[in-house]
Write a protein that holds these residues in place. Structure first.
Motif, PDB file in Angstrom:
ATOM      1  N   UNK A 111      16.394  55.113  52.399  1.00  0.00           N
ATOM      2  CA  UNK A 111      16.270  56.572  52.351  1.00  0.00           C
ATOM      3  C   UNK A 111      17.196  57.188  51.333  1.00  0.00           C
ATOM      4  N   UNK A 112      17.430  56.467  50.220  1.00  0.00           N
ATOM      5  CA  UNK A 112      18.348  56.980  49.202  1.00  0.00           C
ATOM      6  C   UNK A 112      17.653  57.913  48.227  1.00  0.00           C
ATOM      7  N   UNK A 113      16.323  58.003  48.308  1.00  0.00           N
ATOM      8  CA  UNK A 113      15.599  58.810  47.325  1.00  0.00           C
ATOM      9  C   UNK A 113      14.907  59.974  48.027  1.00  0.00           C
ATOM     10  N   UNK A 114      15.073  61.167  47.452  1.00  0.00           N
ATOM     11  CA  UNK A 114      14.494  62.377  48.030  1.00  0.00           C
ATOM     12  C   UNK A 114      13.691  63.088  46.951  1.00  0.00           C
ATOM     13  N   UNK A 115      12.585  63.717  47.371  1.00  0.00           N
ATOM     14  CA  UNK A 115      11.697  64.384  46.420  1.00  0.00           C
ATOM     15  C   UNK A 115      11.488  65.822  46.872  1.00  0.00           C
ATOM     16  N   UNK A 116      11.520  66.749  45.939  1.00  0.00           N
ATOM     17  CA  UNK A 116      11.266  68.125  46.324  1.00  0.00           C
ATOM     18  C   UNK A 116      11.430  69.087  45.169  1.00  0.00           C
ATOM     19  N   UNK A 117      11.456  70.378  45.495  1.00  0.00           N
ATOM     20  CA  UNK A 117      11.528  71.436  44.496  1.00  0.00           C
ATOM     21  C   UNK A 117      12.986  71.852  44.308  1.00  0.00           C
ATOM     22  N   UNK A 118      13.555  71.450  43.180  1.00  0.00           N
ATOM     23  CA  UNK A 118      14.952  71.779  42.924  1.00  0.00           C
ATOM     24  C   UNK A 118      15.112  73.191  42.357  1.00  0.00           C
ATOM     25  N   UNK A 119      13.968  73.872  42.138  1.00  0.00           N
ATOM     26  CA  UNK A 119      14.043  75.247  41.673  1.00  0.00           C
ATOM     27  C   UNK A 119      14.193  76.212  42.835  1.00  0.00           C
ATOM     28  N   UNK A 120      13.899  75.745  44.046  1.00  0.00           N
ATOM     29  CA  UNK A 120      13.995  76.587  45.244  1.00  0.00           C
ATOM     30  C   UNK A 120      15.327  76.298  45.937  1.00  0.00           C
ATOM     31  N   UNK A 121      16.245  77.256  45.924  1.00  0.00           N
ATOM     32  CA  UNK A 121      17.586  76.986  46.469  1.00  0.00           C
ATOM     33  C   UNK A 121      17.581  76.656  47.959  1.00  0.00           C
ATOM     34  N   UNK A 122      16.480  76.972  48.665  1.00  0.00           N
ATOM     35  CA  UNK A 122      16.439  76.702  50.105  1.00  0.00           C
ATOM     36  C   UNK A 122      15.719  75.409  50.458  1.00  0.00           C
ATOM     37  N   UNK A 123      15.223  74.699  49.445  1.00  0.00           N
ATOM     38  CA  UNK A 123      14.517  73.447  49.756  1.00  0.00           C
ATOM     39  C   UNK A 123      15.510  72.418  50.274  1.00  0.00           C
ATOM     40  N   UNK A 124      14.982  71.410  50.991  1.00  0.00           N
ATOM     41  CA  UNK A 124      15.856  70.372  51.553  1.00  0.00           C
ATOM     42  C   UNK A 124      16.651  69.681  50.456  1.00  0.00           C
ATOM     43  N   UNK A 125      15.992  69.391  49.318  1.00  0.00           N
ATOM     44  CA  UNK A 125      16.704  68.688  48.248  1.00  0.00           C
ATOM     45  C   UNK A 125      17.804  69.562  47.639  1.00  0.00           C
TER      46      UNK A 125
END
Ligand code: SF4
Ligand code: SF4
Lengths: 248, 287
Positions: free
Chosen positions: A171-185
């Protein structure tokens, strides 16, 4: 047109935890397998069983020995490296054909393989070594963040993430929207002090790396929780345990 | 960087060809009669051979035409257009001159386009922040200096050629030294590449692959760097000093041809060094 989009809607990318990664290369194999066997962009191998095997990979894991400045014991850190989907991607603007482009809606950097002349200039322009020319097709290959998975309604929801993220056993890799400050990533990056690689190259990478935690203090906190459980089972289970033991 | 034969041939030959054609365009060289036809043939021959060699570097040369598309952002594309425009204009110039017609305005335009082509070729390299040794205005300056010098030698202007050969030798020497300094001063380190600098000193432990890859072959080239000093001395002797020596003997067409051949061979060696000595920041991940 190889101009970069002014701003992208989302900023999709990966967050890779260098504290958790054990350097097993499972993500490397998952990436190669998805793209070659299932996806739209097969990655060739040459002389696979011969003396000089080589092939195209979109993700590679480097391992380093890091010796702290205070002279304490060195440690091994594994650094998986793939395209960082840079905001100011130099690989896109150098492309003479328009084959390299950055998607305006989510910022994913892609290669239109049918347009690529294999000049290799984009691979020269990328500071990270994230682009490799396919040794058989002679066109440029790079991480697509598995666009053929994340956009694919035929796949179950749980599989609509990049193959490397889906596969990583720790579980070392995470995917998501880094432009959204509230995203999990984004929250993970804020919490753990996520860093950019080669910031001085001014590519504005989207992917972030979470630095390894300080092992010494960490162990002090967790050690009491890890004391071995010595009590044997009691009651019926205890009897069952002893009975099974006797049976050998 | 990998010193590909195709790129060495391309930059050396087309640089010399465009330099020669620029000289003729400016009216500085015989451009009439059989001598003129011969020089035009040499100029176009060199430029076209170089451009043909460049397509050998492409993975998919049959698609080369697509390289014209992105002139607004890509130097490679701009170079393709400039080369086409230069060759077209200079072909018109050559036709007019060989027909004994005045053509100076066309020639001046052609000369400017030829030199812009050489500059655009150099900008393909100079634009790359990832190669600190190339990422500097001196890269186009050196490419232009070689083109102009080769043009002077090939047109047989003895004294200007001798002066330019010496000047280019000096410029090349300074470019090597400042390139060394730039490479050494690159802010990109193993620590910044891995982000692990705040934790400690970073040393490679295990590479991601045991064999070669496109990345190591193309960008982590190291062979020959340890002979760099010797090769630089040889290049200085071959590209500049030997041609000067040959040109100093009384003028003769054979001497000019010999000087030009030496200069081009030496230039090819400087181009080999240009690629072989260039360190790509990607190497920080490997070494
Ligand atoms: S990591 Fe390299 S290939 Fe990916 S966007 Fe950045 S410069 Fe381009
Ligand atoms: S190799 Fe292909 S994608 Fe890369 S710059 Fe050349 S044409 Fe564009």
């Amino acid at each position: 047109m190889t101009d970069l989009p002014q701003a992208t809607g989302k900023r999709l990318g990966l967050v890779i935890d260098l504290d958790t990664c054990v350097g097993c290369h499972a993500c490397v194999i998952a990436c190669k397998a998805w793209n070659t066997e299932e996806g739209q962009s097969p990655l060739a191998d040459m002389d696979a069983h011969g003396a000089h095997p080589s092939g195209a990979f979109l993700n590679r894991v480097h391992s380093y020995e890091v010796t702290p400045h205070d002279g304490t014991a060195p440690r091994i850190v594994h650094v998986p490296k793939s395209c960082l989907h840079c905001t100011d991607a130099p690989c896109v603007t150098v492309c003479p054909t328009g084959a390299s482009w950055k998607r305006a809606e989510d910022g994913i950097v892609l290669v239109n393989e049918a347009e690529c002349i294999g000049c290799g200039l984009c691979a020269w322009a990328c500071p990270y070594g994230a682009r490799e020319q396919d040794p058989a097709q002679k066109v440029m290959k790079k991480c697509t963040l598995c666009v053929d998975r994340i956009d694919n309604p035929a796949l179950p929801e749980i599989d609509r993430i990049p193959a490397c993220v889906r596969t990583c056993p720790t579980g070392a890799r995470h995917f998501g929207d880094l432009g959204d400050p509230d995203s999990a990533v984004s929250r993970l990056v804020a919490e753990r002090g996520g860093m950019a690689l080669m910031p001085e190259q001014d590519t504005g990478p989207v992917n972030r790396y979470l630095p390894p935690r300080d092992k010494e203090t960490e162990l002090d906190i967790l050690a009491p929780l890890l004391t071995p459980v010595t009590e044997g089972p009691k009651g019926f289970l205890g009897w069952l345990d002893r009975a099974l033991e006797k049976l050998g | 960087m990998h010193p590909a034969a195709s790129l060495i041939a391309f930059t050396t030959l087309s640089g010399a060809g465009f330099g020669l054609l620029a000289f003729m365009g400016l009216g500085l060289g015989v451009s009439r009669g059989w001598a003129g036809a011969g020089l035009f043939a040499l100029g176009f021959g060199l430029a076209l051979t170089g451009l043909a060699a460049s397509t050998a570097h492409l993975g998919r040369p049959e698609r080369a035409i697509k390289a014209f598309r992105e002139w607004r952002s890509s130097w490679l594309s701009r170079e393709a257009w400039l080369a086409l425009a230069a060759l077209g204009t200079l072909t018109l110039f050559a036709a007019l001159r060989l027909a004994n017609l005045p053509a100076l305005p066309v020639g001046i335009l052609g000369a400017a386009l030829a030199l812009f082509t050489v500059a655009a070729t150099a900008m393909i390299y100079a634009q790359l922040r990832t190669v600190p040794r190339w990422h500097h205005w001196s890269t186009p300056a050196i490419f232009l200096a070689h083109a102009v010098t080769a043009g002077t030698v090939l047109t047989g202007f003895r004294w200007p050629a001798i002066v330019l050969l010496m000047a280019t030798a000096l410029a090349q020497f300074v470019a090597w030294k400042t390139g060394d300094a730039r490479a050494a001063a690159s802010p990109t380190t193993r620590e910044s590449a891995t982000g692990l600098g705040p934790i400690g000193h970073v040393r490679p432990f295990e590479p991601p692959h045991t064999g070669n890859s496109y990345l190591t072959k193309e960008m982590v080239f190291v062979i020959g760097r340890k002979h760099a000093v010797k090769l630089r001395a040889l290049a200085l002797a071959l590209a500049y000093l030997a041609p000067v020596g040959v040109l100093l003997i009384p003028p003769h067409i054979v001497a000019v041809a010999f000087a030009a051949a030496l200069h081009l061979a030496g230039t090819a060696l400087t181009r080999w060094l240009f690629f072989a000595e260039a360190e790509h920041v990607l190497a920080r991940y490997y070494r």
